[in-house]
Write an enzyme that holds these catalytic residues in place. Structure first.
Site, PDB file in Angstrom:
ATOM      1  N   LYS A 121      -3.146 -41.561  53.891  1.00 33.38           N
ATOM      2  CA  LYS A 121      -4.677 -42.246  53.969  1.00 33.38           C
ATOM      3  C   LYS A 121      -6.136 -42.132  52.425  1.00 33.38           C
ATOM      4  O   LYS A 121      -6.757 -42.664  52.565  1.00 33.38           O
ATOM      5  CB  LYS A 121      -5.119 -41.662  55.700  1.00 33.38           C
TER       6      LYS A 121
HETATM    7  C1  LIG Z   1      -2.846 -43.553  60.130  1.00 34.19           C
HETATM    8  C2  LIG Z   1      -1.876 -42.424  59.744  1.00 34.19           C
HETATM    9  C3  LIG Z   1      -0.174 -43.989  60.187  1.00 34.19           C
HETATM   10  C4  LIG Z   1      -0.763 -45.206  60.542  1.00 34.19           C
HETATM   11  O1  LIG Z   1      -1.400 -46.143  60.187  1.00 34.19           O
HETATM   12  P1  LIG Z   1      -1.766 -47.419  60.441  1.00 34.19           P
HETATM   13  O2  LIG Z   1      -2.559 -48.092  59.221  1.00 34.19           O
HETATM   14  O3  LIG Z   1      -2.695 -47.409  61.538  1.00 34.19           O
HETATM   15  O4  LIG Z   1      -0.679 -48.370  61.085  1.00 34.19           O
HETATM   16  C5  LIG Z   1       0.839 -43.331  60.045  1.00 34.19           C
HETATM   17  N1  LIG Z   1       1.040 -41.974  60.312  1.00 34.19           N
HETATM   18  C6  LIG Z   1       0.125 -41.293  59.591  1.00 34.19           C
HETATM   19  C7  LIG Z   1       0.646 -40.027  58.950  1.00 34.19           C
HETATM   20  C8  LIG Z   1      -0.693 -42.190  59.507  1.00 34.19           C
HETATM   21  O5  LIG Z   1      -1.938 -40.905  58.532  1.00 34.19           O
END
Ligand SMILES: *Cc1c(COP(=O)(O)O)cnc(C)c1O
Length: 479
Positions: A121
């Site tokens: 993120k």
């Molecule tokens: C947010 C997240 C996901 C999922 O990603 P999306 O964009 O919501 O599909 C997968 N793994 C981790 C560690 C995350 O923080």
């Protein structure tokens, strides 16, 4: 570049307007009017750019209302080895998102979790923090960011926005559903512009509250509410960059194709891959992995999209994927149905009323292989076995989300042509999920030196029922 919405809203705002906006006024999601396509010469010119330079080239296709020099400067300040400082031994931090081959030329891990909060993120959120600051400064405005997190968005947003004078952050998280490390990352922040709200419900409840508040136009305007959930287009645009970066790292020439496997919750990350491919990046296949919450795997197997209720959502050991209503999926379906807002509006009328839709009988679903997206589902036992096996085979420790993807990558690897490398997106570091790592490997994951002791710091969080009015009252009191 102008933007419109998946449900037809067509006032044609530009990037800086939708940056601060989140959902479109008609409840749809913003998309660029046209997908910029990349010619072969551009691919050749971009191949050797450092990450920040590549980010500038790609983002400038989507962002035409910030002067090029300013955007270049924002990218250069965002993608630095100082910020993405948690590269593992042997990886080059200057790469920002280093590729680590597990089987050279065949299977690799694209490390997206070297930022401040050890999850991918950060790749988008750090950019958002700097874009928000820039645009608010230019306009002399302030903003109150409302978000919902299943674990990693919240901390990434807070680390990106902390201390920024024109921004306050109100972050909803599902009470008791995140790992101890994830909680500590968010709740230990002492910055005055950060407010944590733990909702006694699931992530989807928290996300529904954000949607409800965003749909209240009067409240939204009065309290200058902005959204940084993965429905925010700027995040998708930022995530497109690492597909190009990963491609260049894995493919020895721009004639080669590469496949990506993506652990998926809200369909944001993998949708960025779909955008990269629509732009012309030679992506052979996108492989989608879910955990026990398999709404998307069900869709790609059957054509039926049936979001689940919060009560049907499993709490799992890959908590950031405990999502049963994938917001960004609306953007993908928009493309799937031939970019027709009327169809999307009709389908989401069903979904928003708690129903489902079935595209299996429609011609475009038959042609879905042309979209090159396949899926699979990984359970707790798979996660543990995969963490063990990756550790035993390659000496590499992966987190539970990356493990879900790795399991599905192994399933699909054999069906790829021999010259197509498969990159698994590493979305978090194992340090965030000590309990599961202990269960799998019998020992604690290594925690980066600068983050040791985090869980012992004092924490600050407001506990609340999943009630829109209560959240509104809290925001009103603090702004
Ligand atoms: C947010 C997240 C996901 C999922 O990603 P999306 O964009 O919501 O599909 C997968 N793994 C981790 C560690 C995350 O923080």
């Amino acid at each position: 570049m102008k933007y419109f919405s998946t449900r037809g809203y067509a006032a044609r705002p530009e990037f800086c307007d939708i940056l601060l906006d989140g959902l479109a006024p008609d409840g749809g999601l913003y998309l660029p009017e046209t997908v910029p396509t990349i010619c072969r010469d551009e691919l050749d010119a971009w191949r050797h750019l450092p990450y920040a330079g590549l980010a500038f080239e790609i983002l400038s296709k989507f962002i035409t209302d910030i002067p090029a020099d300013d955007l270049r400067d924002i990218c250069a300040r965002t993608y630095t080895a100082d910020i993405y400082c948690h590269a593992r031994a042997g990886d080059d931090p200057a790469q920002i998102a280093p590729l680590r081959w597990l089987e050279p030329g065949k299977l690799g891990l694209l490390a997206l979790s070297n930022g401040p909060t050890l999850a991918f993120k950060d790749m988008a959120m750090q950019l958002l923090g700097n874009l928000f600051e820039y645009v608010l400064e230019k306009r002399g405005e302030t903003i109150n960011i409302l978000g919902a997190t299943s674990g990693d968005t919240g901390s990434a947003a807070e680390y990106a926005m902390r201390g920024k004078s024109r921004v306050k952050v109100f972050m909803l998280s599902p009470h008791g559903k995140m790992s101890a490390f994830q909680r500590a990352q968010m709740y230990s922040l002492a910055d005055e512009n950060i407010f944590n709200i733990a909702v006694t419900g699931m992530f989807d409840d928290a996300q529904d509250i954000v949607k409800a508040v965003s749909n209240d136009a009067a409240f939204k305007a009065r309290h200058r509410i902005g959204v940084v959930n993965s429905i925010n287009w700027a995040r998708i645009a930022a995530q497109v960059v690492y597909y190009f970066h990963g491609y260049f790292a894995a493919a020895s020439s721009n004639a080669q194709q590469v496949a990506f496997c993506v652990p998926t919750g809200n369909f944001g990350n993998i949708f960025a891959g779909h955008v990269a491919r629509s732009m012309g990046l030679p992506i052979a296949r996108l492989v989608l992995a879910t955990n026990e919450n398999d709404v998307l795997d069900e869709f790609f197997r059957t054509g039926v999209y049936r979001p689940r209720k919060a009560s049907e959502t499993h709490v799992t050991s890959s908590p950031s994927m405990d999502i049963s209503k994938a917001s960004n999926f609306e953007r993908f379906v928009f493309d799937l149905v031939g970019r027709d807002p009327a169809t999307v509006t009709r389908l989401w009328k069903e979904v928003d009323a708690g129903g489902a839709f079935d595209l299996s009988g429609m011609p475009f679903f038959v042609h879905l292989p042309g979209f090159g997206l396949v899926s699979g589902k990984s359970m707790h036992v798979d996660r543990l076995a995969t963490i063990q096996e990756v550790h035993a085979r390659y000496g590499v420790t992966i987190d539970p989300h990356t493990a879900d993807a790795m399991k599905i990558a192994w399933q699909h690897a054999a069906s790829l042509p021999a010259d197509v490398p498969l990159l698994v997106l590493e979305t978090a570091q194992a340090a965030k999920f000590a309990d599961t790592l202990r269960e799998a490997l019998g020992c604690d994951p290594e925690i980066p030196a600068d983050l040791q002791g985090l869980e012992a710091l004092p924490q600050r969080v407001e506990l609340m029922p999943p009630d829109v009015e209560a959240v509104k009252a809290f925001i009103a009191a603090k702004t």
